[in-house]
Enzyme design. Sequence first.
Site, PDB file in Angstrom:
ATOM      1  CG  ASP A   1       3.460  -0.169   3.914  1.00  0.00           C
ATOM      2  OD1 ASP A   1       3.500  -0.878   2.910  1.00  0.00           O
ATOM      3  OD2 ASP A   1       2.503   0.459   4.413  1.00  0.00           O
ATOM      4  CG  ASN A   2       5.033   2.079   1.130  1.00  0.00           C
ATOM      5  OD1 ASN A   2       4.119   1.973   0.391  1.00  0.00           O
ATOM      6  ND2 ASN A   2       4.966   3.132   1.975  1.00  0.00           N
TER       7      ASN A   2
ATOM      8  CB  CYS B   1      -1.896   3.712  -3.861  1.00  0.00           C
ATOM      9  SG  CYS B   1      -1.470   2.562  -2.259  1.00  0.00           S
TER      10      CYS B   1
END
Length: 890
Positions: free
Chosen positions: A297-298, A165
Amino acid sequence: MAAHQPTQEDTKQMRRVSADLPPSPPYSDHSDSEKAETNTEQPTSTPSPTDFPLPPESVEPTAVLEPDKKTPDSWLPRDPRLIRLTGVHPFNVEAPLSDLYNEGFLTSPELFYVRNHGHVPRVEEADIPNWEFTVEGLVENPLTITLRDLIADYNNVTYPITLVCAGNRRKEQNVVRKTKGFSWGAAGVSTALFTGVVLADVLAKARPKRGARYVCMEGADKLPNGYYGTSVKLNWAVDPNKGMMLAHKMNGEMLRPDHGKPLRVVIPGQIGGRSVKWLKRLIITSEPSDNWYHIYDNRVLPTMVSPEESANKPAWWMDERYAIYDLSTNSATAYPAHEEQLCLVGSEPNYRVKGYAYGGGGRRVTRVELSIDKGVTWRLANIDYAEDRYREAGRQQLYGGEMDLEWREHSFCWCFWNIDMSVSELAASNDLLVRAMDDSMNLQPRDMYWSVLGMMNNPWYRITISKENDYLRFEHPTQPALMPGGWMERVKKAGGNLTNGYWGERIEGDDAPEPVIEAAAEIKMTKHGLEKPITIDELRKHDGEEQPWFVVNGEVYDGTAFLKEHPGGATSIFSAAGLDSSDEFMAIHSDTAKAMMTDYHIGSLDEDGRAALSTNDVQPDPSATPPAKFLDSRTWKRATLHTKTTVSWDTRIFRYKLEHDAQTLGLPTGQHLMIRLRDPVTREAVIRSYTPISETSQEGFMDVLVKIYFDTKEGKGGKMSQAMDSLPVGHFVEFKGPIGKFEYLGGGKCTINGKERQINTFLVICAGSGITPIYQVFRSIMQDREDKTKCVVLDGNRLVEDILCKVDLDGFAKENEEKCRLLYTLTQAPESWEGLKGRIAAPLLKEHAVRDGFCEGEAMVLICGPEALEKSVHKALLEIGWRDEELMFF
């Protein structure tokens, strides 16, 4: 350092190091004689299948855990060892670091980390063969493929792949400064044998058109902002060296639901967020994905971009340069474990330090180094490249797929490392540092690179060493989620600056920095010597208005004695009766209030009771019909941020969308609600009370006016207001209510703690954002032509532009001159200002808020503002004849 004798675990895990590998440490866990014996046992050049790691023993869970029983995942059994990072739901978990490491190179499905954005799509066994996904967009040959056809018509392969993750080790960043992400520990990483079809083979059959540059992927998990989706570059996807695949098996068995059953994308060497689960669509495009979750995100935004700026300037998120793909080089220590103690009396001369490391983009970790003198000198650790044993096995059939890695030079798996350290050296040191480097010389940095989302955290992994009598005690930097502990939290509580370059230790001239040992004392909220266990059944008998009991941090309190005096009214206690109110209480109450709790403490909830209460904080089934009114005084409800309107440089109107278009808020006039945001440090709640400015009858939406208190050079600003301002549109926020002891019924009639009063005149005293709680009452009176109640409003602010709701207030006053007197006072008034000047204090109150002329009980003063103002106004009003029972503080 002498070579050590391998343990059984090492024999199982450690690779036979040969001379033709890229640069690696000089120490091997196998002597030459052991290699010779191995060669004798394996005379052929092709190792047997048992010469490479096979999955650990796995037992699929069969029981649904208590926390899941009231969530949309109530059908799904899970392993109780997993640590929940986002409360009860959605399911985001990691294994205890020691358990993860002990399983070895491959991770069982039950301990493999899970990142879910919402509930898990449920797929019945009979529907699995017919599961479909499409290949569409810029392709010559659009495809619709069932899982049955994918397995039958394409060559299946099996690869060992490590997934990580992007938030792995994020809690370290959250302790330094809050990010927008929840707190992963160091176990957001796992490895498995994935079986499926090479993505390039599917794309080749679809024949991408010229101009196609990206592969967008979309799953079946429907979320508040649409289905989860992201993208990778097409030239990566068609490169067999990149190893991208559509997987349907994990460690030889069908994917389990949390891991994407029945079909997922697996992207080796990149962050886990690119490996879309429950795959439904592959869209070939000329631009990166426009999916909400790909954009917001990310990403690693530049470190100087604050949460506020990232929320107010969407261009930061649109810049593809900040999107994360390849993993960064990282490592962590598994042993010594957190809070492990090593006895110095009679111990072995050496202690074996062990951990993991991984690189990104297929780059091999070429060295792992450890230091016990704060990075002045370093030592090389032994590295086990277990992934190489699959290469050495040659072409084989494994779990229904062809395993052939002999030709591929990329490294897509973690490696395990170890080193024997002298116990006497450890005893003389204050800490143990580890760092890794890959074959492109990417080296873990000493210091943290903080960013808004807290992703890709990879500074040196530091364990502190404390000598306590005859023992050494080891302390990891943090513990995941709500779990307390770790040297970073201890140092921060003691006032240490974690960003000073010395891990928060004191810097005194040229002297060696000394570690901060003492932690700040916490307020005691329990009665000394009281050890009375209370069952859930006993607690449930007190979940009403008679003798309401509530729970804070596992301790039970009786709120009966405080019903009349509670500032939030008896409703605040009634709504908490029989529930775990830890979030609300700890976030809202002062240290003084916490210290009072010893008087109300009656016992401790037993373990079964705590497990039962852990299911309280859940969202309703999304398939259920939402009620007509949104608010629930005993349950947190979610609404989605719909729009954000800037009123001034420091004031916003946040519009939240309710559960359905015909739903009303359900907030009585004069009462307020609680808003909860999760603190990314530990997922504890940041909770504040607000009163929406939207009409109580408005359907589908509510509007909340918020003044933003920004950080300044003089100090920190408002935790909640800044957090709200940093939220992107589309994010959910939690609400609970109504609360408050005052309610306006109309026609001058109101209730205080349920006791009815008839009022002829309200004197309203407020400052700044204090107008909002009183605004609902004022508007109700002004809009009702039949309501003859009079209002005198004294509204204090610094500047003209600071006056909130001024247009509405002026309009109401103009239309109701016979029953409204509106007075503004400014502390920094312009020369043209014709209103009052100065602070709201005794002189102004003596002139505009006199008690004389009102009969007994016909007038009431409504007060809301900063604590200092409320205290000074209270004192001044008592001096000019008002009594406490005539004053209402919001």
